[in-house]
Design a protein around this motif. Structure first.
Motif, mmCIF file in Angstrom:
data_model
loop_
_atom_site.group_PDB
_atom_site.id
_atom_site.type_symbol
_atom_site.label_atom_id
_atom_site.label_comp_id
_atom_site.label_asym_id
_atom_site.label_seq_id
_atom_site.Cartn_x
_atom_site.Cartn_y
_atom_site.Cartn_z
ATOM 1 N N MET A 1 46.612 9.100 -78.929
ATOM 2 C CA MET A 1 46.347 8.009 -80.009
ATOM 3 C C MET A 1 44.887 7.731 -79.794
ATOM 4 N N THR A 2 44.308 7.373 -80.866
ATOM 5 C CA THR A 2 42.844 6.731 -80.593
ATOM 6 C C THR A 2 42.879 5.240 -80.592
ATOM 7 N N PRO A 3 42.615 4.637 -79.522
ATOM 8 C CA PRO A 3 42.797 3.045 -79.613
ATOM 9 C C PRO A 3 41.842 2.500 -80.549
ATOM 10 N N ASN A 4 42.211 1.070 -80.907
ATOM 11 C CA ASN A 4 41.545 0.540 -81.920
ATOM 12 C C ASN A 4 40.279 -0.203 -81.149
ATOM 13 N N VAL A 5 39.020 0.426 -81.328
ATOM 14 C CA VAL A 5 37.943 -0.123 -80.375
ATOM 15 C C VAL A 5 36.915 -0.768 -81.208
ATOM 16 N N ARG A 6 36.343 -1.883 -80.878
ATOM 17 C CA ARG A 6 35.387 -2.464 -81.408
ATOM 18 C C ARG A 6 33.871 -1.751 -81.003
ATOM 19 N N PRO A 7 33.043 -1.644 -82.089
ATOM 20 C CA PRO A 7 31.814 -0.941 -81.813
ATOM 21 C C PRO A 7 30.815 -1.803 -80.685
ATOM 22 N N ILE A 8 30.223 -0.992 -79.870
ATOM 23 C CA ILE A 8 29.346 -1.619 -78.972
ATOM 24 C C ILE A 8 27.732 -1.651 -79.545
ATOM 25 N N ARG A 9 27.610 -3.072 -79.966
ATOM 26 C CA ARG A 9 26.361 -3.039 -80.606
ATOM 27 C C ARG A 9 25.040 -3.735 -79.821
ATOM 28 N N LYS A 10 25.525 -4.337 -78.565
ATOM 29 C CA LYS A 10 24.323 -5.012 -77.940
ATOM 30 C C LYS A 10 24.399 -4.568 -76.404
ATOM 31 N N ALA A 11 23.339 -4.624 -75.846
ATOM 32 C CA ALA A 11 23.284 -4.086 -74.512
ATOM 33 C C ALA A 11 22.429 -5.073 -73.790
ATOM 34 N N VAL A 12 22.911 -5.324 -72.563
ATOM 35 C CA VAL A 12 22.264 -6.075 -71.660
ATOM 36 C C VAL A 12 21.514 -5.557 -70.604
ATOM 37 N N LEU A 13 20.106 -5.913 -70.287
ATOM 38 C CA LEU A 13 19.149 -5.185 -69.597
ATOM 39 C C LEU A 13 18.876 -6.270 -68.501
ATOM 40 N N PRO A 14 19.290 -6.261 -67.321
ATOM 41 C CA PRO A 14 18.663 -7.266 -66.335
ATOM 42 C C PRO A 14 17.568 -6.849 -65.865
ATOM 43 N N VAL A 15 16.556 -7.605 -66.071
ATOM 44 C CA VAL A 15 15.042 -7.394 -65.596
ATOM 45 C C VAL A 15 14.299 -8.651 -64.671
ATOM 46 N N ALA A 16 15.302 -9.329 -63.956
ATOM 47 C CA ALA A 16 14.715 -10.467 -63.344
ATOM 48 C C ALA A 16 14.372 -10.090 -61.856
ATOM 49 N N GLY A 17 14.766 -8.712 -61.283
ATOM 50 C CA GLY A 17 14.471 -8.439 -59.961
ATOM 51 C C GLY A 17 12.959 -8.428 -59.795
ATOM 52 N N LEU A 18 12.790 -8.952 -58.141
ATOM 53 C CA LEU A 18 11.314 -9.098 -57.859
ATOM 54 C C LEU A 18 10.660 -7.779 -57.536
ATOM 55 N N GLY A 19 11.194 -6.658 -57.203
ATOM 56 C CA GLY A 19 10.749 -5.389 -56.990
ATOM 57 C C GLY A 19 10.117 -5.343 -55.688
ATOM 58 N N THR A 20 10.965 -6.030 -54.709
ATOM 59 C CA THR A 20 10.482 -6.111 -53.369
ATOM 60 C C THR A 20 9.933 -4.848 -52.642
ATOM 61 N N ARG A 21 10.933 -3.756 -52.831
ATOM 62 C CA ARG A 21 10.924 -2.293 -52.359
ATOM 63 C C ARG A 21 9.786 -1.572 -52.666
ATOM 64 N N VAL A 22 8.930 -2.075 -54.227
ATOM 65 C CA VAL A 22 7.760 -1.197 -54.471
ATOM 66 C C VAL A 22 6.636 -2.004 -54.417
ATOM 67 N N LEU A 23 6.458 -3.140 -53.546
ATOM 68 C CA LEU A 23 5.401 -3.954 -53.369
ATOM 69 C C LEU A 23 4.366 -2.905 -52.535
ATOM 70 N N PRO A 24 3.060 -3.060 -52.831
ATOM 71 C CA PRO A 24 2.321 -4.172 -53.368
ATOM 72 C C PRO A 24 2.276 -3.959 -54.970
ATOM 73 N N ALA A 25 2.818 -2.924 -55.643
ATOM 74 C CA ALA A 25 2.684 -2.289 -56.922
ATOM 75 C C ALA A 25 3.001 -3.598 -57.722
ATOM 76 N N THR A 26 4.140 -4.224 -57.527
ATOM 77 C CA THR A 26 4.869 -5.213 -58.187
ATOM 78 C C THR A 26 4.118 -6.783 -57.885
ATOM 79 N N LYS A 27 3.245 -6.659 -57.275
ATOM 80 C CA LYS A 27 2.690 -8.167 -56.954
ATOM 81 C C LYS A 27 2.383 -8.959 -58.194
#
Ligand code: G1P
Length: 300
Positions: A1-27
């Motif tokens: 049986m197909t469950p009663n699913v609500r549509p996925i309309r929104k997405a969260v993209l976390p972009v606050a990271g400091l990028g320390t592993r790719v310094l100095p490119a991310t300075k």
């Protein structure tokens, strides 16, 4: 049986990271704006979300990340100059990446308290509906005959409901860098998820299936994140909150059949740039010739 699913309309993209592993490119610029061949890394992840039917993207951002917001806005002077010079093709390329007005929100994560905390910061904008979570460090390339990772997850979600996590197999020696899941009954690419652990100490991982950075989650996750409990690395972990939801709500895993490029480090970026250049319809052949030539020179 197909469950009663609500549509996925929104997405969260976390972009606050400091990028320390790719310094100095991310300075001075956000890591999400580093080019992966001819466009910023974030563009590939936004494209994946939009192609999977997402209508609204919530960026969880932080200080010094303004370039991301600017990238998704009009660049009036630039566009005017290009128009004046009749650079029609470049203008069209810039226009093609402009999102429809009002389809992106930006909220701030004021302190780097972990991925779970970043997701929790999006709670008011997401509201009481299921949503997608895409980690922008991970760039996905679909299999030649298939759809992108989030679109494949949507199919699993529509068949099973609940929550869905995408996984890939990793070298067991690298399992301690990721969230690792345990697999129950399998049905094609989808399987019942029976357990998960964030960054297991070396040699203790229950499998080599790592959480690849794509999730479909029910809004009840926000209540669990609100307790702000610290996990691996002293951070508020999304994996710990999902673990609590496991057993209460349906939870499926899905093995993604395409390639995953982890841009969390320098060689990962290099590999992603090479892969995306090689797959580029316009520049692929030139990129291949250039890369082969560089390799042969370096091997001399
Ligand atoms: C996060 C998640 C982890 C997942 C990984 C994928 O870890 O917590 O479960 O496997 O992303 O990139 P991070 O890379 O933020 O340490």
């Amino acid at each position: 049986m197909t469950p009663n699913v609500r549509p996925i309309r929104k997405a969260v993209l976390p972009v606050a990271g400091l990028g320390t592993r790719v310094l100095p490119a991310t300075k001075a610029i956000p890591k999400e704006m580093l080019p992966v061949f001819d466009r910023p890394a974030i563009q590939y992840v936004v494209d994946e979300a939009l192609q999977a039917g997402i209508e609204h993207i919530v960026f969880v951002t932080g200080r010094n990340k303004g370039a991301i917001e600017d990238y998704f806005d009009r660049a009036y002077e630039l566009e005017d100059t290009l128009r004046g010079k009749a650079k029609v093709e470049i203008l069209a390329e810039i226009d093609a990446v402009l999102p429809p007005a009002g389809t992106m929100s930006f909220v701030r994560q004021q302190s780097p308290l972990g991925l779970g905390h970043a997701v929790w910061c999006a709670r008011d904008v997401i509201g009481n509906e299921p949503f997608a979570l895409l980690l922008p460090d991970m760039i996905m390339v679909p299999p030649a005959d298939g759809v992108n990772c989030l679109a494949a997850m949507q199919a699993v979600y529509h068949a099973r409901g609940g929550n869905v996590i995408a996984v890939n197999a990793c070298d067991p020696d690298f399992a301690h860098n990721y969230g690792i899941v345990s697999m129950g009954a399998r049905d094609g690419a989808a399987f019942e998820l029976t357990g998960m652990v964030e960054k297991p100490p070396k040699g203790t991982a229950p499998s080599n299936l790592y959480i690849n950075g794509r999730y479909i989650l029910q809004p009840e996750i926000f209540e669990l994140l609100a307790t702000q409990e610290r996990g691996a690395g002293g951070e508020i972990q999304i994996t710990d909150a999902m673990k609590k939801l496991l057993g209460v709500q349906p939870f499926a895993g899905m093995e993604f059949a395409g390639r995953v490029y982890d841009c969390g480090d320098k060689v990962g970026y290099l590999r992603a740039a090479a892969a995306l250049a090689l797959r580029n319809g316009q520049w692929g052949a030139d990129a291949r010739a250039a890369l082969l030539e560089e390799l042969s020179i370096a091997n001399r």
